[in-house]
Write a protein that holds these residues in place. Structure first.
Motif: not given
Ligand code: PBG
Length: 322
Positions: A32-53
């Protein structure tokens, strides 16, 4: 004809009776990929269905997966450029969002088993897994950083550390650091045979962690070599690794097979980002049935001899097998 192999394929029941390889949700680890912040669920364009949370969304994702039967998660942080430096200092700052999130998961979802990544690249302004000096990746100096990073991750509550950098002697250095500080129960899943592969592209997009110059060929292995993987495995075993990993998985099924026959440690394989992206892309184009391809691929990795599979398909697989 006395021998008719098709008799063992004549019905679903017979096929199930003679099946040689089975895959289970408990074999899978979900990266799983993580980013700093709140309320973020960003899809990774080259990995459909996988997100940065962001942390809050990550907690939801982990809870959902645990309910589906996925229990182990390998966490990767995406740090903003402004936090990166030559020595990956932020990686062992106890206040960084990655370490704080690990502690929160272990507190709030104790049944989740957390694996971390031990390497400098998401924290390094050079985008390499080790310290860069005059274009060279320094080995022994990098170990010091990896040791501090490992200790910080263990303190945050990580269950398994995953050194993914391919520096020499890292497993021994990390094991000693952990044991000296009383973390004898923290496991090490070593990226034992990690190849310099084109299949990591989407991952580097996800973390924005591509090397700023050069490539990783002085530390990651040459795809042409198998005997060298046996040397790496022998060293990792001697240095105290608990589980040996082969990465990527699909172009390296022979390596998985070789290690599973020569080592008594459990073998894991990393079904990497590019392998995931290829199936998703072909599925989107209508060129292959993505679901069937996923099942076949995961089964092939298991059949080659990997007990454990790290895969971006983990949640999808669990949903299909409730
Ligand atoms: C970096 C690391 C990489 C992956 C896991 N840890 C990329 C790299 O070595 O450049 C790749 C995983 C994937 O492609 O899914 N230490």
């Amino acid at each position: 004809m006395l021998r008719r192999p098709r008799r063992n394929r004549k019905s679903e029941v017979i096929r199930e009776l003679v099946v040689e390889t089975r895959l289970s949700k408990s074999d899978l680890i979900f990266p799983l990929f993580m980013v700093q912040g709140t309320n973020i669920k960003q899809e990774i364009s080259s990995m459909p269905g996988i997100y940065r949370f962001s942390t809050d969304k990550l907690m939801d994702e982990i809870s959902e997966c645990v309910d589906l039967g996925i229990k182990t998660f390998c966490l990767f942080p995406a740090f903003d450029e402004k936090y990166k430096d030559k020595y990956a200092t932020i990686s062992y700052d106890p206040d960084n969002f990655y370490l704080k999130t690990i502690a929160r998961i272990k507190k709030e979802i104790p049944q989740a088993c957390i694996m971390t990544d031990v390497a400098m690249d998401p924290y390094s302004s050079d985008g390499h897994d080790g310290i860069v000096e005059n274009g060279e990746i320094l080995n022994d100096e990098t170990l010091e950083v990896l040791g501090k990073m490992s200790l910080a991750q263990a303190k945050a509550g990580a269950d398994i550390l995953g050194p993914s950098d391919m520096m020499d002697g890292r497993v021994e250095h990390i094991r000693e650091m952990l044991d000296d500080e009383g973390f004898t129960k923290v496991s090490i899943m070593s990226y034992t045979a990690k190849y310099a592969s084109a299949f990591y592209g989407p991952f580097r997009d996800a973390l924005d962690s591509a090397p700023k110059s050069g490539d990783k060929k002085t530390y990651q292995m040459n795809p042409a070599n198998v005997r060298e993987a046996l040397i790496e495995a022998e060293l990792d075993e001697m240095e105290g690794a608990d589980i040996l990993m082969v990465k990527p998985a699909l172009s390296y099924l022979d390596i998985i097979s070789e290690l599973s026959q020569t080592s008594n440690l459990p073998i894991s394989a990393y079904n990497v980002s590019g392998e995931y992206a290829m199936i998703k892309a072909a599925h989107q184009k209508g060129w292959v049935d993505g679901e069937k391809a996923m099942l076949e691929v995961l089964l092939s990795i298991r059949r080659a001899g990997a007990k454990i599979i790290l895969t971006y398909f983990a949640k999808e697989y669990a949903k299909l097998n409730q």
